[in-house]
Design a protein around this motif. Structure first.
Motif, PDB file in Angstrom:
ATOM      1  N   SER A   4       2.826   0.052  -1.330  1.00 31.65           N
ATOM      2  CA  SER A   4       2.178   1.288  -0.966  1.00 31.65           C
ATOM      3  C   SER A   4       3.195   2.394  -1.232  1.00 31.65           C
ATOM      4  N   GLY A   6       3.098   5.537  -0.222  1.00 34.86           N
ATOM      5  CA  GLY A   6       3.137   6.625   0.758  1.00 34.86           C
ATOM      6  C   GLY A   6       4.232   6.488   1.799  1.00 34.86           C
ATOM      7  N   GLY A   7       4.649   5.263   2.079  1.00 31.01           N
ATOM      8  CA  GLY A   7       5.627   5.054   3.153  1.00 31.01           C
ATOM      9  C   GLY A   7       7.058   5.049   2.649  1.00 31.01           C
ATOM     10  N   THR A   9       9.548   2.657   3.176  1.00 32.79           N
ATOM     11  CA  THR A   9       9.999   1.368   2.625  1.00 32.79           C
ATOM     12  C   THR A   9       9.255   1.052   1.325  1.00 32.79           C
ATOM     13  N   GLY A  10       7.943   1.191   1.358  1.00 28.94           N
ATOM     14  CA  GLY A  10       7.143   0.861   0.166  1.00 28.94           C
ATOM     15  C   GLY A  10       7.568   1.667  -1.048  1.00 28.94           C
ATOM     16  N   ILE A  35      -0.668   1.400  -4.023  1.00 30.24           N
ATOM     17  CA  ILE A  35      -1.655   1.965  -3.113  1.00 30.24           C
ATOM     18  C   ILE A  35      -1.236   3.398  -2.781  1.00 30.24           C
ATOM     19  N   PRO A  37      -1.778   6.984  -0.777  1.00 32.43           N
ATOM     20  CA  PRO A  37      -2.279   7.240   0.580  1.00 32.43           C
ATOM     21  C   PRO A  37      -3.639   7.927   0.591  1.00 32.43           C
ATOM     22  N   VAL A  43      -0.626   8.855   7.652  1.00 30.76           N
ATOM     23  CA  VAL A  43       0.221   8.049   8.522  1.00 30.76           C
ATOM     24  C   VAL A  43       1.521   8.809   8.726  1.00 30.76           C
ATOM     25  N   GLU A  47       4.112  11.722   3.124  1.00 31.89           N
ATOM     26  CA  GLU A  47       3.470  10.833   2.142  1.00 31.89           C
ATOM     27  C   GLU A  47       3.422  11.435   0.726  1.00 31.89           C
ATOM     28  N   ASN A  70      -6.174   4.362  -0.751  1.00 35.50           N
ATOM     29  CA  ASN A  70      -6.783   3.926   0.503  1.00 35.50           C
ATOM     30  C   ASN A  70      -8.075   4.666   0.801  1.00 35.50           C
ATOM     31  N   TYR A  88      -6.730  -2.049   8.190  1.00 36.08           N
ATOM     32  CA  TYR A  88      -5.996  -2.445   6.981  1.00 36.08           C
ATOM     33  C   TYR A  88      -6.447  -3.816   6.502  1.00 36.08           C
ATOM     34  N   LEU A  91      -9.324  -3.407   4.255  1.00 38.83           N
ATOM     35  CA  LEU A  91      -8.931  -2.860   2.945  1.00 38.83           C
ATOM     36  C   LEU A  91      -8.224  -3.939   2.128  1.00 38.83           C
ATOM     37  N   ASN A  92      -7.338  -4.674   2.810  1.00 34.87           N
ATOM     38  CA  ASN A  92      -6.523  -5.652   2.081  1.00 34.87           C
ATOM     39  C   ASN A  92      -7.361  -6.783   1.494  1.00 34.87           C
ATOM     40  N   ILE A  95      -8.764  -5.442  -1.684  1.00 33.91           N
ATOM     41  CA  ILE A  95      -7.709  -5.365  -2.713  1.00 33.91           C
ATOM     42  C   ILE A  95      -7.425  -6.772  -3.256  1.00 33.91           C
TER      43      ILE A  95
HETATM   44  N1  LIG Z   1      -4.194  -0.752   1.991  1.00 33.21           N
HETATM   45  C1  LIG Z   1      -3.216  -0.803   2.893  1.00 33.21           C
HETATM   46  N2  LIG Z   1      -2.467   0.297   3.119  1.00 33.21           N
HETATM   47  C2  LIG Z   1      -1.472   0.220   4.018  1.00 33.21           C
HETATM   48  C3  LIG Z   1      -1.202  -0.964   4.743  1.00 33.21           C
HETATM   49  N3  LIG Z   1      -0.143  -0.722   5.566  1.00 33.21           N
HETATM   50  C4  LIG Z   1       0.205   0.549   5.367  1.00 33.21           C
HETATM   51  N4  LIG Z   1      -0.594   1.140   4.443  1.00 33.21           N
HETATM   52  C5  LIG Z   1      -0.535   2.523   3.944  1.00 33.21           C
HETATM   53  O1  LIG Z   1       0.728   2.671   3.351  1.00 33.21           O
HETATM   54  C6  LIG Z   1       1.305   3.933   3.644  1.00 33.21           C
HETATM   55  C7  LIG Z   1       2.638   3.762   4.298  1.00 33.21           C
HETATM   56  O2  LIG Z   1       2.534   2.984   5.445  1.00 33.21           O
HETATM   57  P1  LIG Z   1       3.830   2.503   6.260  1.00 33.21           P
HETATM   58  O3  LIG Z   1       3.416   1.408   7.171  1.00 33.21           O
HETATM   59  O4  LIG Z   1       4.475   3.693   6.865  1.00 33.21           O
HETATM   60  O5  LIG Z   1       4.693   1.926   5.070  1.00 33.21           O
HETATM   61  P2  LIG Z   1       6.245   1.611   4.916  1.00 33.21           P
HETATM   62  O6  LIG Z   1       6.433   1.478   3.446  1.00 33.21           O
HETATM   63  O7  LIG Z   1       6.601   0.442   5.770  1.00 33.21           O
HETATM   64  O8  LIG Z   1       6.999   2.916   5.375  1.00 33.21           O
HETATM   65  P3  LIG Z   1       8.056   3.193   6.566  1.00 33.21           P
HETATM   66  O9  LIG Z   1       7.394   2.717   7.808  1.00 33.21           O
HETATM   67  O10 LIG Z   1       8.206   4.677   6.498  1.00 33.21           O
HETATM   68  O11 LIG Z   1       9.287   2.440   6.202  1.00 33.21           O
HETATM   69  C8  LIG Z   1       0.291   4.651   4.493  1.00 33.21           C
HETATM   70  O12 LIG Z   1      -0.424   5.522   3.658  1.00 33.21           O
HETATM   71  C9  LIG Z   1      -0.602   3.556   5.038  1.00 33.21           C
HETATM   72  O13 LIG Z   1      -1.899   4.033   5.232  1.00 33.21           O
HETATM   73  C10 LIG Z   1      -2.013  -2.123   4.491  1.00 33.21           C
HETATM   74  O14 LIG Z   1      -1.858  -3.188   5.059  1.00 33.21           O
HETATM   75  N5  LIG Z   1      -2.982  -1.971   3.550  1.00 33.21           N
END
Ligand SMILES: Nc1nc2c(ncn2[C@@H]2O[C@H](COP(=O)(O)OP(=O)(O)OP(=O)(O)O)[C@@H](O)[C@H]2O)c(=O)[nH]1
Length: 400
Positions: A4, A6-7, A9-10, A35, A37, A43, A47, A70, A88, A91-92, A95
């Protein structure tokens, strides 16, 4: 790689991993599923920054990028599967179903796609234009199944519908560069031929002029598999469309708009600077995305000179001149002017509106009076795009 963007780590770790993979396995094709956002539910505030910084790495290091967002999948859950508040996990599962369909032929020795590299050679004409969109059909909830056993032709049609797309963009507002339609299940090749014939004759999709033969079809007799908790009901036959279309730049336009608004005020930038980044990296990433959008724009408007000459005599009489003046959009009919398509000046909502209006007028048997002006929009406070006076021409060519 599935991430993803937007986050933190992702996007951050994902970009680092991608960088490392592209160096260590430089001869392998790297396919990513990204993915983006949702534009409506946030979130995190940052993002848009994360998405654009991560996209820069995708441009530089990935070979094929399947773009999902998303918001589009939330809409599918709500509108097609009647899930009021999608999680999620909902959604998953969608996907996963799409990814499973894309890789079916690689996993079961199908004829069309034997490996990832083939996906790349079939769909990516230029190294930069590698952002693909995909759709899935049929998406039917458990409640509706008794009434809906769709034919191959219907499924093929659904696969090109905007509401079945996994990214929030409308392919009717762009052109396909290349496209794969992967059928699965109880499929009769004769039905596939007639669905392709219908798609081509009804001009359901438009191709760029320089690559008009870009539709490939694959059949796999493996049935779609579902899990007991899946929201999508198992179908006898299904199809997955994976396409390289210039409309994908709509996904980036929406993110860029938010990015520009925040970066103009340098909002939240200090968090990144404190972690060791430089402001120049933000500018560079945004510039790279602007170049990518420009490339898609050029791919959309590049017209083969031969075609242009051939079609010169057949140019449709009706053409629309769209003027944005203050808070109003006016559409004026003009005759035989040089066509210039520039939808990028309008918000997604307005593009849709102009397109629908345009379709309506084209279907109408009445020839509109020349230079008749029609006011389309009244003042719309939420819309920021039409602050300045702008104008553009929108074609009414028949491929629509
Ligand atoms: N489709 C989908 N989107 C997800 C899921 N988990 C998170 N997202 C989306 O991914 C984006 C980032 O989510 P985070 O959980 O903050 O991701 P992260 O990469 O762990 O980011 P940090 O917590 O900041 O380290 C957001 O736009 C969420 O809506 C998932 O299981 N499925």
């Amino acid at each position: 790689m599935l991430n993803s963007v937007g986050g933190g780590t992702g996007s951050g770790f994902g970009a680092l991993l991608l960088d490392k993979l592209s160096v260590d396995y430089c001869k392998k094709s790297i396919l990513t599923v990204n993915i983006y956002p949702s534009q409506e539910t946030f979130v995190s505030m940052v993002e848009p920054y994360n998405s654009i910084l991560a996209t820069q790495f995708l441009i530089d290091h990935a070979d094929v990028c399947i773009t999902m967002d998303n918001q589009a999948i939330y809409d599918i859950c709500q509108n097609k599967l009647d899930i009021e508040l999608p999680k999620y996990s909902n959604l998953n599962r969608i996907i996963a179903q799409v990814m499973s369909s894309i890789t079916t032929s690689m996993r079961y020795d199908g004829a069309l796609l034997r490996d990832m590299a083939e996906l790349e050679t079939s769909l990516v004409p230029y190294a930069k234009l590698k952002f693909l969109i995909c759709s899935y059909a049929p998406i039917i909830s458990h409640q509706k199944v008794d009434h809906m056993q769709l034919s191959t032709v219907e499924i093929a049609k659904l696969a090109f519908e905007t509401t079945n797309m996994m990214a929030k963009c409308d392919p009717r507002l762009g052109k396909y560069i290349s496209c794969l339609l992967l059928f699965r299940g109880d499929i009769i090749p004769k039905d596939v031929s007639s669905s392709i014939f219908q798609i081509r004759t009804h001009k359901t999709i438009r191709f760029v002029d320089w690559c008009p033969t870009g539709l490939k079809v694959g059949i796999d007799y493996q049935f779609q598999q579902t899990l007991p908790k899946d929201d999508i009901r198992k179908a006898l036959r299904s199809a997955c469309m994976i396409g390289n279309t210039t409309a994908v730049s709509q996904v980036f336009s929406d993110v860029c708009y938010k990015y520009d608004s925040m970066f103009a005020k340098r909002a939240f930038v200090h968090w990144y600077i404190n972690e060791g980044m430089e402001e120049a990296q933000f500018v560079e990433a945004r510039e790279e995305l602007a170049f990518l959008q420009k490339d898609y724009e050029e791919a959309d408007s590049a017209i083969n000179e031969e075609n242009q000459k051939e079609n010169a005599g057949k140019t449709a009489q009706k053409q629309l001149l769209v003027n944005v003046i203050d808070q109003r959009v006016e559409i004026v009919y003009v005759e035989n002017q040089q066509v210039l398509i520039d939808y990028s000046q309008f918000s997604h909502f307005k593009r849709q509106y102009i397109y629908n209006f345009h379709m309506h007028m084209n279907k109408s048997t009445k020839i509109p009076q020349q230079n008749k002006s029609i006011t389309l929009f009244q003042k719309n406070k939420g819309d920021q795009t039409n602050k300045n006076q702008r104008s553009c021409l929108v074609t009414n060519q028949r491929e629509y």
